[in-house]
Write a protein that holds these residues in place. Structure first.
Motif, mmCIF file in Angstrom:
data_model
loop_
_atom_site.group_PDB
_atom_site.id
_atom_site.type_symbol
_atom_site.label_atom_id
_atom_site.label_comp_id
_atom_site.label_asym_id
_atom_site.label_seq_id
_atom_site.Cartn_x
_atom_site.Cartn_y
_atom_site.Cartn_z
ATOM 1 N N MET A 1 14.577 35.101 -2.670
ATOM 2 C CA MET A 1 13.175 35.426 -2.460
ATOM 3 C C MET A 1 12.367 34.153 -2.281
ATOM 4 N N SER A 2 11.324 34.236 -1.440
ATOM 5 C CA SER A 2 10.458 33.088 -1.219
ATOM 6 C C SER A 2 9.620 32.815 -2.452
ATOM 7 N N GLY A 3 9.233 31.571 -2.589
ATOM 8 C CA GLY A 3 8.339 31.212 -3.671
ATOM 9 C C GLY A 3 6.901 31.577 -3.328
ATOM 10 N N LYS A 4 5.976 31.329 -4.249
ATOM 11 C CA LYS A 4 4.568 31.658 -4.059
ATOM 12 C C LYS A 4 3.765 30.387 -3.840
ATOM 13 N N LEU A 5 2.775 30.487 -2.931
ATOM 14 C CA LEU A 5 1.918 29.355 -2.610
ATOM 15 C C LEU A 5 0.585 29.522 -3.340
ATOM 16 N N TYR A 6 0.148 28.447 -3.997
ATOM 17 C CA TYR A 6 -1.156 28.435 -4.657
ATOM 18 C C TYR A 6 -2.018 27.315 -4.063
ATOM 19 N N GLY A 7 -3.259 27.627 -3.815
ATOM 20 C CA GLY A 7 -4.260 26.596 -3.548
ATOM 21 C C GLY A 7 -5.088 26.475 -4.812
ATOM 22 N N VAL A 8 -5.038 25.323 -5.461
ATOM 23 C CA VAL A 8 -5.619 25.186 -6.803
ATOM 24 C C VAL A 8 -6.854 24.289 -6.747
ATOM 25 N N GLY A 9 -8.021 24.886 -7.011
ATOM 26 C CA GLY A 9 -9.241 24.099 -7.094
ATOM 27 C C GLY A 9 -9.335 23.392 -8.432
ATOM 28 N N LEU A 10 -9.581 22.071 -8.389
ATOM 29 C CA LEU A 10 -9.591 21.253 -9.604
ATOM 30 C C LEU A 10 -11.004 20.909 -10.073
ATOM 31 N N GLY A 11 -12.019 21.335 -9.317
ATOM 32 C CA GLY A 11 -13.379 20.985 -9.688
ATOM 33 C C GLY A 11 -13.779 19.631 -9.141
ATOM 34 N N PRO A 12 -14.983 19.146 -9.507
ATOM 35 C CA PRO A 12 -15.562 17.965 -8.852
ATOM 36 C C PRO A 12 -15.024 16.622 -9.304
ATOM 37 N N GLY A 13 -14.228 16.578 -10.375
ATOM 38 C CA GLY A 13 -13.682 15.291 -10.791
ATOM 39 C C GLY A 13 -13.395 15.179 -12.269
ATOM 40 N N ASP A 14 -14.241 15.706 -13.100
ATOM 41 C CA ASP A 14 -14.006 15.691 -14.544
ATOM 42 C C ASP A 14 -12.893 16.680 -14.865
ATOM 43 N N PRO A 15 -11.768 16.220 -15.426
ATOM 44 C CA PRO A 15 -10.649 17.139 -15.718
ATOM 45 C C PRO A 15 -11.046 18.302 -16.622
ATOM 46 N N SER A 16 -12.067 18.128 -17.464
ATOM 47 C CA SER A 16 -12.466 19.211 -18.354
ATOM 48 C C SER A 16 -13.143 20.349 -17.600
ATOM 49 N N LEU A 17 -13.468 20.137 -16.318
ATOM 50 C CA LEU A 17 -14.080 21.190 -15.508
ATOM 51 C C LEU A 17 -13.047 21.986 -14.718
ATOM 52 N N MET A 18 -11.778 21.695 -14.926
ATOM 53 C CA MET A 18 -10.747 22.556 -14.349
ATOM 54 C C MET A 18 -10.791 23.917 -15.028
ATOM 55 N N THR A 19 -10.517 24.964 -14.274
ATOM 56 C CA THR A 19 -10.518 26.300 -14.875
ATOM 57 C C THR A 19 -9.222 26.542 -15.649
ATOM 58 N N VAL A 20 -9.278 27.523 -16.541
ATOM 59 C CA VAL A 20 -8.080 27.905 -17.291
ATOM 60 C C VAL A 20 -6.982 28.345 -16.334
ATOM 61 N N ARG A 21 -7.369 29.090 -15.298
ATOM 62 C CA ARG A 21 -6.375 29.565 -14.330
ATOM 63 C C ARG A 21 -5.726 28.402 -13.592
ATOM 64 N N ALA A 22 -6.483 27.381 -13.250
ATOM 65 C CA ALA A 22 -5.904 26.219 -12.579
ATOM 66 C C ALA A 22 -4.836 25.565 -13.447
ATOM 67 N N VAL A 23 -5.131 25.417 -14.734
ATOM 68 C CA VAL A 23 -4.155 24.813 -15.653
ATOM 69 C C VAL A 23 -2.915 25.694 -15.768
ATOM 70 N N GLU A 24 -3.113 27.012 -15.817
ATOM 71 C CA GLU A 24 -1.966 27.925 -15.912
ATOM 72 C C GLU A 24 -1.065 27.804 -14.695
ATOM 73 N N VAL A 25 -1.650 27.756 -13.504
ATOM 74 C CA VAL A 25 -0.853 27.700 -12.282
ATOM 75 C C VAL A 25 -0.066 26.394 -12.207
ATOM 76 N N ILE A 26 -0.707 25.290 -12.588
ATOM 77 C CA ILE A 26 0.006 24.012 -12.576
ATOM 78 C C ILE A 26 1.207 24.058 -13.523
ATOM 79 N N ALA A 27 1.013 24.700 -14.654
ATOM 80 C CA ALA A 27 2.109 24.800 -15.623
ATOM 81 C C ALA A 27 3.265 25.629 -15.084
ATOM 82 N N GLU A 28 2.970 26.659 -14.288
ATOM 83 C CA GLU A 28 4.005 27.556 -13.757
ATOM 84 C C GLU A 28 4.690 26.997 -12.514
#
Length: 495
Positions: A1-28
Motif C-alpha cells: 500500500m502507498s504511504g500518506k502525504l502530509y503538508g505540515v504547517g509549522l507557523g511563522p517561526g516560533d516552535p511553540s506556535l506549531m499546532t498539536v496536530r503538526a507535532v503528531e504528524v511529524i511523530a508519525e
C-alpha cells in the motif's frame, strides 16, 4: 500500500506556535522533507528541529536557484518547474514504498508556500492531508497589537513582486492590506504605498515571532535592511485617529452610473480615505459606510452651496470627497467645485478630480459600440442654459452627422424636450436611425433598448435615462442569439 502525504504547517517561526496536530504528524512520519536554499539551511527544519528523531529519513529539497541568474534553457521558470517535478518524483518514490511523508512548511502549507507545488503534483495520486498553520499575516498582526480587519473591512493580501502600478491601485482600493515578500521589492512597495496615499498608515514587521524580530513605522525603515521574511501592514482603520492637518483637501469623485462595480480603484481609495463625504443623497447611498466618516447629504439642486461647504471643511483640515454620479467632469460636480475653488477665499485649498465611468460609455457598452466614431455629448436640461442654445447645438451636431449622447433628457418637471429634440434631429436623420434608450444602467432597474428615431416615445424617457442617437453610418445587427447590437463603423465613407 502507498504511504500518506502530509503538508505540515509549522507557523511563522516560533516552535511553540506549531499546532498539536503538526507535532503528531511529524511523530508519525517516516520521511521529513523540507525546502532549503543551496547553502543547505532550512527555516522549516529549524522550527521543527526538536521534534526530529534520529530514525527519521530526511529529504532536503534544495532549490536550484533563488535570486541569482540561471543558465537553464527555460530560464528561472524552467529551472523551478524541473526542480518541482524532480522533487515530487523523489517523494512519490517514498510514498510508493509505503512510507508516510511529511513536507514541512513555514506558515501555512497552502499560503504562498512551496508545499503547494508538491500538493498539485501528488494529491490526486496519494492519500493526502494538509495541516494548517499560523500564517505570517496573523503573526504580524499579533505583534503589532492592532486589529487587522474589523466589521466589514476588506483585507487584501498582496505579493510585493506585483508591478508597482498594480500594487498602487490595489492598495488605494482596499481597506486593510498586508504586502508580503518584501526584501528586494521594498523600495517599490514603499513607492506604491506613498502613491496610494497610505504610507502614513503603514507598519513594518520583520521576522514575526522569530529571533531578530523588528516592528516599526514603515516610512522609517531603510530599504537596505529589509529581509525577505518581512511584511508591510495597513491595519484596521476602525477607531483609528484622524490626523490633524493645517489644510485638508477636496477630491471630486465619480461613482459611475450605478454601484460599486463601476468604481475605479483610485476612486475607492479616495472614498475610503475621506473624513467627510459630501454629495447628493442618492449618490452618497452608493458609497459603503465606514466608521468615523461623516456624511453630508443634500438636494440635487444646490451644487454651488455643496461645493463651498466641501471647501470650507477642507480649510479646517478635513479630507473631503465630493461624490458625483458618472464622471464628475461630465455634466456633474467637478465644474461646480472648481468654479467655487477659483475664488480668492479658496485658492489655497488642494482640489483633485478623479475620473469615473460616464453614463454614455456605460450605455454604449451595454448596447454594443454606438460611440465607435466621432460623437457629441449634449445635455437637454434647460435649467442652466436656454433651450435655444440646446436646439442650436443639436442642429449643428446632427448636420455634422455626429452620433449624439443626450444627457438629462427628461424629468418630472421637464417633459417636452425629448419630443422637440426628436423633431430637430429628424430634419437631418432618417426615421430609421437607431437610438439606444438606456435606463438605470448598472442598477436594479436596468433596461436597454434599441428603437428607431421616428418611433422614440418621449413618455418612456425620465431623468435616469440616457439616449444615444446614431449617425447615418450606425448599424443595427441581430445576432444568432437573437439580441440586437448597435455599432458605428470607425471608417467613414469617402466624400
Amino acid at each position: 500500500m502507498s504511504g500518506k502525504l502530509y503538508g505540515v504547517g509549522l507557523g511563522p517561526g516560533d516552535p511553540s506556535l506549531m499546532t498539536v496536530r503538526a507535532v503528531e504528524v511529524i511523530a508519525e512520519a517516516d520521511v521529513l522533507a523540507y525546502h532549503s536554499a543551496r547553502h543547505g539551511r532550512s527555516i522549516a527544519r529549524s522550527i521543527a528541529a526538536k521534534h526530529i528523531r534520529a530514525d527519521h529519513i530526511e529529504e532536503p529539497l534544495v532549490y536550484p536557484v533563488t535570486t541569482e541568474t540561471t543558465d537553464h534553457p527555460g530560464g528561472y521558470k524552467g529551472a523551478m518547474e524541473e526542480f518541482y517535478t524532480e522533487a515530487a518524483a523523489l517523494l512519490a518514490a517514498h510514498l510508493d514504498a509505503g512510507r508516510t511523508v511529511a513536507v514541512l512548511a513555514e506558515g501555512d502549507p497552502l499560503f504562498y508556500g512551496s508545499y503547494m507545488h508538491m500538493h498539485k503534483r501528488l494529491a490526486d495520486r496519494y492519500d493526502t492531508e494538509v495541516v494548517p498553520g499560523v500564517t505570517s499575516v496573523s503573526a504580524a498582526a499579533a505583534r503589532l497589537g492592532a486589529p487587522l480587519a474589523e466589521g466589514e473591512e476588506v483585507l487584501t493580501i498582496l505579493p510585493g513582486t506585483l508591478p508597482e502600478e498594480e500594487l498602487t491601485a490595489r492598495l488605494a482600493a482596499t481597506d486593510v492590506a498586508v504586502v508580503m515578500k518584501l526584501g528586494r521589492t521594498f523600495p517599490k512597495v514603499r513607492r506604491a504605498l506613498e502613491g496610494s496615499g497610505r504610507l502614513g498608515e503603514a507598519r513594518y514587521v520583520e521576522r514575526a515571532t522569530m529571533s531578530g524580530e523588528r516592528v516599526a513605522e514603515l516610512a522609517d525603515v531603510e530599504a537596505g535592511s529589509v529581509p525577505y521574511f518581512s511584511v508591510a501592514v495597513l491595519p484596521s482603520q476602525v477607531d483609528a485617529e484622524r490626523p490633524v492637518r493645517e489644510y485638508g483637501e477636496v477630491v471630486v469623485v465619480g461613482t459611475g452610473p450605478a454601484g460599486p462595480l463601476w468604481l475605479t480603484p483610485e476612486t475607492r481609495g479616495a472614498l475610503a480615505a475621506a473624513d467627510d463625504l459630501v454629495g447628493y443623497t442618492t449618490y452618497l447611498d452608493r458609497v459603503p459606510r465606514r466608521p468615523g466618516q461623516i456624511r453630508h447629504g443634500s438636494d440635487n439642486r444646490v451644487e454651488a452651496e455643496r461645493a463651498e461647504f466641501a471647501l470650507q471643511l477642507a480649510q479646517r483640515g478635513r479630507r473631503v470627497a465630493v461624490v458625483s454620479g458618472g464622471d464628475p467632469g461630465v455634466f456633474a460636480m467637478a465644474t461646480a467645485v472648481l468654479e467655487v475653488a477659483s475664488q480668492d477665499a479658496y485658492k489655497d485649498v488642494p482640489v483633485r478630480v478623479l475620473p469615473g465611468v460616464t453614463a454614455a460609455n456605460a450605455a454604449a457598452a451595454r448596447a454594443g459600440a454606438p460611440l465607435g466614431h466621432d460623437y457629441a455629448a449634449v445635455s437637454l436640461s434647460d435649467r442652466l442654459k436656454p433651450w435655444e442654445v440646446i436646439a442650436e447645438r443639436l442642429r449643428a451636431a446632427a448636420s455634422a452627422d455626429l452620433v449624439l449622447a443626450l444627457y438629462n433628457p427628461g424629468s418630472r418637471s421637464r417633459t417636452w424636450q425629448v419630443g422637440k429634440a426628436r423633431e430637430l434631429l429628424l430634419e437631418h436623420r432618417a426615421p430609421a436611425t437607431p437610438v439606444v434608450v438606456a435606463r438605470d444602467v448598472g442598477g436594479p432597474g436596468e433596461r436597454v433598448r434599441i428603437v428607431r428615431l421616428g418611433e422614440l416615445d418621449p413618455a418612456e424617457v425620465d431623468m435616469r435615462t440616457i439616449l444615444l442617437v446614431g449617425s447615418s453610418q450606425t448599424q443595427v445587427v441581430r445576432r444568432g442569439t437573437g439580441e440586437e447590437i448597435v455599432w458605428t463603423p470607425r471608417r467613414y465613407p469617402e466624400v
